[in-house]
Scaffold this motif. Structure first.
Motif, PDB file in Angstrom:
ATOM      1  N   PRO A   1      55.340 126.038 -13.916  1.00  0.00           N
ATOM      2  CA  PRO A   1      56.489 125.234 -14.343  1.00  0.00           C
ATOM      3  C   PRO A   1      57.719 125.660 -13.528  1.00  0.00           C
ATOM      4  CG  PRO A   1      55.886 126.829 -16.028  1.00  0.00           C
ATOM      5  CD  PRO A   1      54.823 126.905 -14.978  1.00  0.00           C
ATOM      6  N   SER A   2      58.713 124.774 -13.411  1.00  0.00           N
ATOM      7  CA  SER A   2      59.827 125.044 -12.488  1.00  0.00           C
ATOM      8  C   SER A   2      60.540 126.359 -12.801  1.00  0.00           C
ATOM      9  CB  SER A   2      60.816 123.887 -12.508  1.00  0.00           C
ATOM     10  OG  SER A   2      61.143 123.565 -13.825  1.00  0.00           O
ATOM     11  N   SER A   3      60.559 126.780 -14.072  1.00  0.00           N
ATOM     12  CA  SER A   3      61.261 128.036 -14.411  1.00  0.00           C
ATOM     13  C   SER A   3      60.490 129.245 -13.862  1.00  0.00           C
ATOM     14  CB  SER A   3      61.380 128.138 -15.932  1.00  0.00           C
ATOM     15  OG  SER A   3      60.082 128.063 -16.493  1.00  0.00           O
TER      16      SER A   3
ATOM     17  N   GLN B   1      58.569 129.267 -11.101  1.00  0.00           N
ATOM     18  CA  GLN B   1      58.289 129.244  -9.651  1.00  0.00           C
ATOM     19  C   GLN B   1      58.948 130.394  -8.892  1.00  0.00           C
ATOM     20  OE1 GLN B   1      59.225 125.240  -8.470  1.00  0.00           O
ATOM     21  NE2 GLN B   1      57.436 124.375  -9.515  1.00  0.00           N
TER      22      GLN B   1
ATOM     23  N   GLU C   1      44.723 120.803  -6.205  1.00  0.00           N
ATOM     24  CA  GLU C   1      45.348 120.444  -7.493  1.00  0.00           C
ATOM     25  C   GLU C   1      44.271 120.340  -8.578  1.00  0.00           C
ATOM     26  OE1 GLU C   1      47.521 116.643  -9.612  1.00  0.00           O
ATOM     27  OE2 GLU C   1      47.300 116.618  -7.430  1.00  0.00           O
TER      28      GLU C   1
ATOM     29  N   GLN D   1      53.616 123.195   1.721  1.00  0.00           N
ATOM     30  CA  GLN D   1      54.665 122.417   1.052  1.00  0.00           C
ATOM     31  C   GLN D   1      55.727 121.936   2.033  1.00  0.00           C
ATOM     32  OE1 GLN D   1      56.083 123.905  -2.818  1.00  0.00           O
ATOM     33  NE2 GLN D   1      54.457 125.424  -2.662  1.00  0.00           N
TER      34      GLN D   1
ATOM     35  N   PHE E   1      51.639 122.800  -6.658  1.00  0.00           N
ATOM     36  CA  PHE E   1      52.477 123.971  -6.985  1.00  0.00           C
ATOM     37  C   PHE E   1      53.120 123.788  -8.361  1.00  0.00           C
ATOM     38  CE2 PHE E   1      56.257 126.794  -6.174  1.00  0.00           C
ATOM     39  CZ  PHE E   1      55.530 127.965  -5.947  1.00  0.00           C
ATOM     40  N   GLU E   2      53.605 122.563  -8.595  1.00  0.00           N
ATOM     41  CA  GLU E   2      54.251 122.298  -9.898  1.00  0.00           C
ATOM     42  C   GLU E   2      53.221 122.321 -11.022  1.00  0.00           C
ATOM     43  OE1 GLU E   2      56.290 118.702  -9.011  1.00  0.00           O
ATOM     44  OE2 GLU E   2      57.770 119.778  -7.790  1.00  0.00           O
ATOM     45  N   LYS E   3      51.988 121.882 -10.717  1.00  0.00           N
ATOM     46  CA  LYS E   3      50.950 121.922 -11.757  1.00  0.00           C
ATOM     47  C   LYS E   3      50.616 123.391 -12.088  1.00  0.00           C
ATOM     48  CE  LYS E   3      50.075 117.652 -12.704  1.00  0.00           C
ATOM     49  NZ  LYS E   3      49.653 116.695 -11.732  1.00  0.00           N
TER      50      LYS E   3
ATOM     51  N   LYS F   1      53.181 120.182  -3.072  1.00  0.00           N
ATOM     52  CA  LYS F   1      54.237 120.441  -4.073  1.00  0.00           C
ATOM     53  C   LYS F   1      53.730 120.110  -5.468  1.00  0.00           C
ATOM     54  CE  LYS F   1      58.117 119.660  -0.963  1.00  0.00           C
ATOM     55  NZ  LYS F   1      58.634 118.530  -0.215  1.00  0.00           N
ATOM     56  N   VAL F   2      53.012 118.976  -5.554  1.00  0.00           N
ATOM     57  CA  VAL F   2      52.480 118.591  -6.879  1.00  0.00           C
ATOM     58  C   VAL F   2      51.550 119.682  -7.392  1.00  0.00           C
ATOM     59  CG1 VAL F   2      50.956 116.959  -8.052  1.00  0.00           C
ATOM     60  CG2 VAL F   2      52.696 116.098  -6.479  1.00  0.00           C
TER      61      VAL F   2
ATOM     62  N   SER G   1      53.844 116.542  -0.112  1.00  0.00           N
ATOM     63  CA  SER G   1      54.103 116.239  -1.531  1.00  0.00           C
ATOM     64  C   SER G   1      52.881 116.578  -2.378  1.00  0.00           C
ATOM     65  CB  SER G   1      54.514 114.780  -1.707  1.00  0.00           C
ATOM     66  OG  SER G   1      53.490 113.937  -1.289  1.00  0.00           O
TER      67      SER G   1
END
Length: 1770
Positions: free
Chosen positions: A175-177, A179, A130, A155, A170-172, A167-168, A164
């Motif tokens: 953005p969710s759109s 992914q 991260e 994940q 991955f989200e960093k 996942k964090v 988790s």
């Protein structure tokens, strides 16, 4: 690897190190070595370009990063973990460019380490990743494809923190759109990785088999398998729709593999669970693909339906439902009847194997999807299905868990309703199925639930009610197809079966109570499902903070603040319930009620009665009561008549039932539990028609003799429900109940307070609870019962409590006081406005009084006092709140203040009582201060009530004993010329504190509390004045105690208490400005003088400043004229604080006034007496320069004498003398020593004559009036006369030559020959007279001060004056003495005074006798000649007078000290009797030792022999080791020379002054050390003997103490005495070496030369002194040894110094050379201990021996023959 110390191969200089190896590799190859997988799967992602040019990598990767990356490839977990954390930190802290250099190497490391076996490493990896992402951002893109597969697996990690973290990360990164797009971009690579993991990898390819144990390899493999399955599911769920079809062929290859499908049967549950989750995902996202693979999917999923692992089950059932919903022909791929359903039945029969909550909710969707063909025949299918469920419900596991059982029941009812609605073609079949479902399934289930208490609270009855409602709705709809008839039939069927089943339960004598309870509960629910809220599995917990003011009032009667659903709503619901329900339900109830009443009447069955109560609670209709009446009617004829009467009176069946049945039940005494009967009563009341009827019924009950607990229950139930309250409210307010409650209160109070044993505890506690309930329960701000009765009950309680104070037997009052407390407490805290009733204020006052007194007085236990305190505090709380809302006066506050005032002024309190009272009042204050807005007024009024008025203060002042005056008058701080008034109570034994002390302490505490809380109210100046007055009185009290010479223990305790409670002047000065207080005290001082003046001095001293107001007093002559006693005392106390100019001014005023004094004014306050007093005070501390005035004042005094000698009390009787004259003379006498001290100008002859003659004349007066010493002023006159004599003696003793030149010619000789003689001829007999009259002058008594001054004067007596004394002769019969008569008389007179119990006498006698001691031994010299030749060892007593005193002291001291072990320090209280005794004992020894020191060596031997025989010295030494402190450090004023050694009592000189200026507490220890020091110095041999005979513990104590503190002092003194010795030996020189503690003696005669070295031991003088030889010439060895031995013997056995020992030895050697022969026993000329020569000769061999040696020889050998020739010795 190998041990560090093994032999190395040649040339290998350093141990191996893996870190260094990695470094070398990197240098040689220029890359970071990374392990590449061990397996066969060679997708390109493991291989990052491995070798680039060395230059490039160096430039790309930072050195620190290189190091970390190397560590990451290590095998050790801790190394990896730390390296990974370090990597994360570096990514965070370094610049982006540096971090980017790592990216090419990251994928390989990440892909390997993200699968690591250790979960902490995996978590740290994701966290570091991260940080890396945050730093490099989009620069990660080129490496995404090689990472993404592993990232997705991470994940889905089974360790959730690691998952988790991934996942964090991955989200960093996305953005969710974005992914789904990112996944689509890498989908092929991801699938490759996943397929490899699912199909190709094995435990051995994932980990190195050589280094990783098998268990670990397998665990890692299964974990990665699980994660890969879940990762595939995640991929499917996240990919965009349009990307799906492109995956299909890749997935087809996966699905076509058998290995994949075998995962459904895998041994690891996590793998199976992940597989089923993936199966669900396939069905959800790729239904077409699944349909093509149906033949593999359906068996894999459906045939696993009995998997009972908790991990697998949820995923499995999801997959089952997805499969049967997605694949239409799924049943064609499995054999349902053999493969699927039997497995399902097994699971159901076992109650879901503990997973009911997971499995059962899926049953309804499952059976709804079972196609008709499989579910044939319907009847059997349903029977098996429902029977299995019921069987499962009966399993222990299902019953034990409420959530399980409720899941099963809910599923059963859902499926049952589904089955009933299920259309069946044949009507006949349908009827059969319905019958089977109700009769064989529903009713047995209900029965089972009723029998099992753990299931009764489940959802079944609600579900049945719900089902009935839906059936009734369908039955009421008229349909063409006849469904309404079907449902009507169903309903009637159900009710019939239910009735039969209930009757089975009820119609038996030993019916199970719980089942009956369940039936009544079920019927209530069926009657009205809404009334009973459904049981919720989860308890909802709420936290609520109560507001102070609006505190929730749950009293201990446990009332419910919220009532369930109010009963009226229930009634309303009943009206609406359908007739299809009402009719059969009421029939059922009537049947059951009828059955029950029969059992009750005939069999007295308790459980049936409870059941009936529960039924009536829900169904209180007239029809039911009618049935009950009919059943109960078959009674005897007598009863029938009364029944007819009742019927005539009351129409309603319910009331008739009450009178005929219920009352008889209530009256039955044997019943313990009556709750359910009270419930029946409420059912009856609710069916009554009007409130009047209810009141009549209840009043009838109240008149009957029912148990109180029944009324308690009636009222408790009323409080818990508004509906019930409305039924009984009229009765509660009525008179019948009120009167009964007042009688109850009366009974209870009397019962508890009778000294006899109280009745049974439980019944009385119920009655107290009832009282508490009716008093403190208020509904809508009204009390339950009428106000009048509340007031009457509280009156009774108050009367009872006030009696409790008088009953001394504590035990019996306890329970009742405790109950009253509880009642009062809840009454005060819960009823608004309760404290405005007079009776409740009286109750509060009584409780307050109980708390404000000592427990000894009230006989209450700690627990009770605590309870009472809590009660009155809550009462005051309510009171304060009520006073705030209504402007009324409180009688409680007024009465309690007056009571407190009476307590403190009555002088009846000791310290503990006062403390309790102050605490109680402080508590009260803290409550009053909480009254917002009013607190100032309330507190002020309270203080006002408690404060005494002026006359009361006056009385309190008078009650203080005048004993305080003694000290200030004696010290000259105050001057008086009148007899003091006031009480002369002796204070020694007081047990109660004077009222003044109590009043000032309590009021000060109140005032300090006011100031602390910032409450000063009303007119500020007036308020200020009140506060100042109170604090002034406190200071006055404290000053009174301070001035007492020996305050009793009670007052010391009082001072401690003030400290503890912070009632101090310091506290006041921190809270407030003290200027006005100083002014108040000053005003009082000016008005009254005396103790107020001393108080003023104390305050000035504390504040360290004199205000201008005070100085105005003497700025002008008019300011202080005319002088009053007040002003005089004020000026006397002010004088020490004035600066020089001011003092001078004051002195000038006084001198001016003295000059103008008339004869009549001499002794008045406003005349010469006052001026002299002020002058003396000013001169006392020599800070002004007005010497030239002093002789002038003397001249004035002489002129007064010439004019009027009568004013001077010369040689007269003081009986007639007025106090004024005495005061005047005292001030004149005080002036003369000051004149001598400070006057610089020489005095004339006549002035000296006046001083000397006056002194003698005044002393004569003193001597003649010793019988009047008890009069304070006479006593002070005597003291100052003696002080004048002392001052003159000191003046002449210390006069320097230059002073004597200025004196008149004959003055000094006159002084020596006449005046000094005169003084002592008067004073010595006076001392004997005074001490003879009072055997015991206790330290505080007035005599003692005279003795002090007298003793001080006598210490100046000279030796000659002592020897020429004029005392009457005193001899003691049988006393052996060689002293002349005069000297013996003196000793006999003075020695016993060492036993006198007054320190001054003991010290002065010691000083006088000390001067005599050196004179005494010479009188024994005469005897010495006659002693020497006796056979036995002779002894001679030191002065007999001293020895007899010593014997007395020893006896007394034994009693005091014998219990203290030797070596422990005994603390002696200064000035106690013990103090005087120990002091006398030690002084006697000091005298004895001084006597000893003055004696010659030969005499010492005799004296020491005496001491040895009497064992006196041994006793002394034992006592000394109890009286010397363990650490004798000297803390007093020492000499100015700075010295690094610590001062101890052994190094510092002890000064014994009569006036005792030193610290008294250290005087005994210091004196003890001094005596020990002298004993060791002068009697070393005897101490040594004693020490060697001690037991081991004492031996060690003595040795340690002496070595540590005394030896060094003694050694250095001994050595220095050798150095400074003036003794000259003929032929012997002596030198000393202080550093080496050695003395060297050189003896030479003719050609003989001897050198001796004497070495002192470290514990000198306890240890033996060693004598070593130096050079020697011309002496034979044997002779030489003899001489060394002799010297050693002399030094060890003689009680004297080294010089004395050496001189003895020299005499011995000299005698040898003179030709005197040795004694042949001791081989010495001079005897070792008695220093005699050999005189006894043998007649045969003519040899001479010492008599002592021969005596010892004869006694030890038991023969009388010559030691040499063995002939008989004549």
């Amino acid at each position: 690897m190998g041990g560090k110390n093994k032999q190395r191969t040649k040339g290998n200089l350093r141990p191996s190190s893996s870190g260094r190896a990695a470094e070398l590799l990197a240098k040689e190859r220029g890359t970071v070595p990374g392990f590449i997988g061990f397996g066969t799967s060679q997708s390109d992602l493991g291989y990052v370009p491995a070798v680039q040019g060395a230059e490039e990598i160096d430039s790309l990767v930072d050195a620190d990063f290189r190091m970390v990356l190397r560590k990451l490839s290590k095998r050790d977990i801790t190394t990896k973990l730390k390296a990974m954390q370090e990597f994360g930190t570096m990514c965070k802290e370094r610049e982006a460019e540096v971090v980017k250099g790592v990216l090419p190497y990251w994928p390989r490391i990440y892909c390997k380490i993200s699968l690591d076996h250790d979960r902490r490493v995996r978590e740290a990896t994701q966290q570091s990743f991260e940080q890396l992402i945050l730093k490099v951002k989009k620069h990660l893109a080129p490496y995404l494809k090689s990472i993404m597969g592993y990232w997705l697996i991470a994940q889905c990690d089974t360790y959730s923190p690691a998952a988790s973290a991934a996942k964090v990360a991955f989200e960093k990164a996305f953005p969710s759109s974005k992914q789904p797009e990112a996944l689509a971009f890498c989908k092929d690579e991801i699938l490759n990785v996943l397929q490899d993991h699912l199909l190709k990898e094995t435990p051995d390819t994932l980990s190195d088999p050589q280094t990783v144990p098998e268990e670990e390899r397998e665990a890692k493999f299964f974990r990665i398998l699980t994660c890969s399955l879940l990762a595939l599911k995640k991929l499917l769920s996240m990919l965009p729709k349009k990307e799906m079809h492109s995956l299909e062929e890749k997935l087809m290859s996966l699905l076509s593999q058998n290995k994949f499908w075998k995962y459904s049967k895998h041994s690891i549950p996590q793998v199976r669970s992940a597989f089923f989750e993936l199966a669900s995902a396939f069905c959800q996202y790729l239904p077409e693909l699944v349909k093509t693979e149906a033949s593999r999917v359906c068996p894999a999923v459906l045939l696993s339906i009995d998997d009972s692992d908790a991990v697998v089950c949820p995923a499995l059932w999801e997959a089952v439902l997805y499969a049967i919903a997605t694949i239409e022909d799924c049943w064609s791929h499995v054999n349902a009847k053999k493969g699927v359903l039997p497995k399902l039945w097994t699971v159901l029969r076992e109650g879901g194997r503990g997973l009911a909550t997971v499995i059962y909710p899926n049953l309804l969707p499952f059976i709804s999807k079972v196609p008709p063909g499989i579910a044939e025949p319907k009847l059997e299918y349903f029977r098996t299905f429902f029977s299995s469920i019921i069987q499962g419900l009966s399993s222990e596991r299902a019953i034990a868990s409420p959530s399980e059982s409720s899941a099963i029941i809910t599923a059963f009812m859902e499926c049952l309703r589904f089955a009933i609605l299920h259309k069946v073609d044949e009507e006949d079949d349908q009827r059969q199925i319905h019958q089977m479902l109700i009769y064989d399934q529903l009713i047995p289930l209900t029965n089972a639930v009723l029998k099992e208490p753990r299931l009764q609270n489940g959802p079944l009855f609600y579900q049945i009610a719900e089902m009935l409602s839906s059936w009734e709705a369908k039955a009421e709809l008229s349909n063409d197809d006849g469904t309404d008839e079907v449902f009507q039939k169903l309903l009637s069927n159900f009710w019939d079966h239910l009735l039969k089943m209930c009757i089975l339960h009820v119609d038996t004598l030993d019916a199970d109570e719980k089942s009956l309870f369940a039936i009544s509960g079920m019927l209530e629910i069926l009657q009205n499902p809404k009334s009973a809220t459904k049981p919720n599995n989860r308890k909802s917990l709420k936290i609520r903070f109560t507001d102070e003011d609006e505190s929730e009032r749950n009293t201990e009667n446990g009332k419910l603040t919220e009532v369930r659903n109010s009963d009226s709503e229930i009634q309303a619901d009943l009206q609406h319930s359908s007739p299809l329900r009402k009719e059969p339900l009421e029939n059922l109830v009537c049947n059951l009620a009828e059955l029950s009443i029969v059992y009750v009447n005939e069999q007295k069955s308790e459980q049936h009665l409870k059941f009936l109560s529960a039924l009536l609670n829900a169904f209180s209709s007239n029809r039911v009561f009618q049935v009950l009446l009919e059943q109960g009617n078959d009674a005897s004829s007598a009863q029938a008549e009364s029944q007819d009467e009742i019927k005539a009176y009351h129409e309603s069946p319910s009331v008739q039932f009450l009178y005929m049945n219920l009352i008889t039940w209530l009256k039955e005494d044997w019943r313990k539990d009556t709750h359910f009967l009270v419930d029946i009563l409420y059912s009856v009341l609710s069916s009554c028609s009007s409130n009047d009827e209810r009141k009549i019924v209840l009043d009838d009950l109240a008149k009957m003799d029912l148990k109180w607990s029944i009324f308690l229950q009636i009222i408790q139930k009323a409080c818990s429900s508004t509906t019930k309250l409305s039924l009984v409210s009229d009765w509660l307010k009525g008179d019948t109940l009120g009167e009964r409650l007042v009688m109850l209160a009366d009974d209870l109070c009397h019962l508890g307070l009778k000294p006899t044993a109280a009745s049974s505890e439980s019944s009385s506690s119920e009655r107290w609870t009832l009282l508490s309930l009716v008093l403190s329960q208020d509904i809508k701000n009204e009390s339950l019962i009428d106000e009048i009765f509340v007031e009457r009950i509280v009156d009774k309680l108050q009367a009872a409590l006030s009696k409790a104070k008088d009953l001394s037997e504590a035990g019996n009052t306890e329970p009742s006081v405790s109950f009253i407390c509880d009642v009062a407490s809840s009454f005060f805290s819960s009823v608004k406005g309760c404290l405005l009733m007079p009776s409740s204020e009286d109750l509060l006052l009584t409780i307050f009084q109980l708390c404000a007194q000592r427990q000894d007085a009230t006989h209450l236990t700690d627990l009770l006092v605590c309870k009472l305190k809590h009660t009155w505090m809550s009462g005051v709380n309510s009171l304060v709140r009520q006073l705030r809302s209504m402007q009324k006066q409180s009688t409680f506050l007024h009465k309690s203040a007056l009571w407190v005032k009476n307590q403190i002024q009555s002088s009846s309190l000791d310290v503990k009582s006062l403390q309790v009272l102050i605490s109680a009042v402080s508590d009260l204050f803290s409550k009053l201060m909480e009254a917002d807005g009013q607190s100032g007024y309330l507190v002020g009024a309270y203080v006002e009530h408690v404060t005494p008025n002026k006359t009361e203060w006056g009385k309190l002042h008078e009650s203080l004993s005048t004993e305080w005056m003694h000290k200030p008058l004696l010290e000259g701080r105050l001057s008086m010329n009148c007899e003091p008034l006031g009480s002369c109570v002796r204070l020694c034994g007081i047990t109660k504190l004077p009222g003044h002390l109590c009043t000032s302490a309590l009021l000060s505490k109140m005032v300090l509390l006011e100031l602390e809380n910032g409450i000063v109210h009303g007119n500020d100046d007036a308020e200020r004045k009140k506060i100042d007055n109170i604090i002034a009185e406190l200071l006055y009290s404290l000053q009174w105690i301070e001035e007492l010479e020996n305050p009793p223990y009670l007052l010391v305790e009082y001072l401690h208490m003030l400290e503890e409670m912070h009632i101090t002047y310091e506290k006041f000065s921190t809270l407030s400005n003290t200027t006005s207080l100083q002014q108040t005290i000053f005003d009082r001082s000016e008005e009254h003088g005396r103790l107020w003046s001393l108080t003023m001095a104390k305050v000035i001293h504390a504040e360290n400043a004199v205000s201008c107001e005070m100085k105005k007093l003497f700025k002008t002559t008019e300011g202080f004229l005319p002088l009053t006693e007040g002003r005089l005392h004020t000026l006397q106390c002010l004088s020490p604080f004035l600066i020089e100019e001011e003092k001078k001014e004051l002195v000038f005023h006084c001198v001016a006034k003295l000059m103008t004094c008339t004869q009549t004014d001499l002794s008045s306050t406003d005349g010469a007496f006052g001026c002299l007093s002020i002058l003396n005070s000013c001169l006392n501390d020599r800070s002004i320069d007005c010497d030239h005035l002093l002789p002038g004042i003397l001249k004035i005094i002489i002129s007064w004498k010439n004019d009027n000698e009568d004013s001077f009390l010369f040689s007269c009787n003081l009986k007639e003398a007025s106090a004024q004259l005495l005061g005047f003379n005292i001030e004149m006498i005080r002036y003369l020593p000051l004149l001598l001290k400070y006057s610089a100008a020489p005095l004339a002859d006549n002035e000296w004559d006046f001083i000397m003659c006056s002194m003698l004349a005044w002393l004569e007066t003193t001597s003649e009036n010793h019988s009047l010493y008890h009069v304070p002023l006479v006593q002070i006159f005597a003291c100052v006369s003696c002080d004048l004599a002392s001052a003159l003696s000191a003046y002449f003793e210390a006069a320097a030559p230059e002073t004597t030149e200025n004196l008149p010619v004959n003055l000094i000789s006159e002084w020596k020959e006449f005046f000094s003689e005169g003084i002592h001829n008067l004073l010595l007999p006076l001392l004997v007279k005074v001490t003879g009259e009072t055997k015991n002058a206790s330290e505080g008594s007035f005599q003692n001060s005279v003795l002090t001054s007298l003793g001080e004067a006598l210490t100046y007596i000279s030796k000659d004056q002592l020897l020429n004394h004029k005392l009457p002769a005193k001899f003691i019969a049988g006393q052996k003495t060689n002293l002349p008569d005069k000297l013996q008389t003196l000793l006999n007179t003075l020695s016993p005074l060492l036993l006198f119990r007054a320190r001054p006498v003991q010290i002065s006698v010691y000083h006088m006798l000390y001067k005599l001691m050196p004179e005494l031994p010479k009188f024994d010299d005469e005897d010495l000649k006659s002693y020497g030749d006796e056979e036995e060892e002779s002894a001679l007593s030191p002065p007999a007078a001293l020895m007899s005193v010593l014997a007395t002291q020893e006896l007394l001291l034994e009693n005091i000290l014998e219990c203290i072990p030797v070596g422990e320090f005994a603390v002696i209280q200064p000035l106690s009797d013990e103090f005087c005794l120990v002091l006398g004992y030690l002084l006697t020894w000091k005298l004895t030792l001084a006597f000893f020191k003055a004696a010659s060596s030969q005499l010492r031997v005799l004296y020491s022999q005496y001491l040895r025989r009497t064992k006196s010295l041994n006793k002394l030494l034992y006592h000394l080791f109890r009286l010397m402190p363990e650490n004798p450090v000297f803390s007093g004023p020492t000499s100015e020379v700075p010295n690094k050694d610590t001062k101890t009592f052994f190094t510092e000189e002890l000064h014994l002054d009569v006036k005792g200026t030193g610290v008294l507490s250290s005087q005994i220890p210091h004196l003890a050390c001094s005596v020990y020091h002298i004993t060791l110095k002068d009697l070393p041999a005897m101490v040594r003997l004693w020490w060697n005979s001690c037991e081991k513990r004492v031996f060690n104590v003595v040795d340690k103490f002496t070595s540590k503190y005394v030896s060094s002092v003694l050694s250095s003194q001994e050595i220095s005495s050798v150095q400074t010795s003036t003794q000259l030996f003929n032929g012997m020189t002596v030198k000393a070496r202080s550093a080496a503690r050695e003395v060297i003696a050189t003896y030479s005669v003719d050609d003989i030369f001897i050198e001796l070295i004497i070495q002192l031991p470290s514990n000198y003088p306890l240890g033996s002194i060693t004598v070593e030889s130096g050079k020697r010439v011309g002496v034979a060895v044997q002779q030489w040894r003899n001489w060394m031995l002799q010297l050693s013997t002399y030094l060890t056995h003689q009680n004297g110094s080294i010089m004395e020992g050496l001189s003895l030895w020299k005499n011995n050697v000299d005698k040898r050379f003179e030709g005197v022969e040795d004694c042949m026993i001791c081989f010495s000329v001079i005897h070792g201990s008695n220093y005699s020569l050999p005189k006894k000769a043998c007649r045969t061999c003519k040899k001479k021996f010492h008599s002592a040696c021969l005596y010892k020889w004869f006694t030890s050998s038991n023969k009388s023959t010559c030691p040499l020739c063995r002939e008989t010795f004549f």
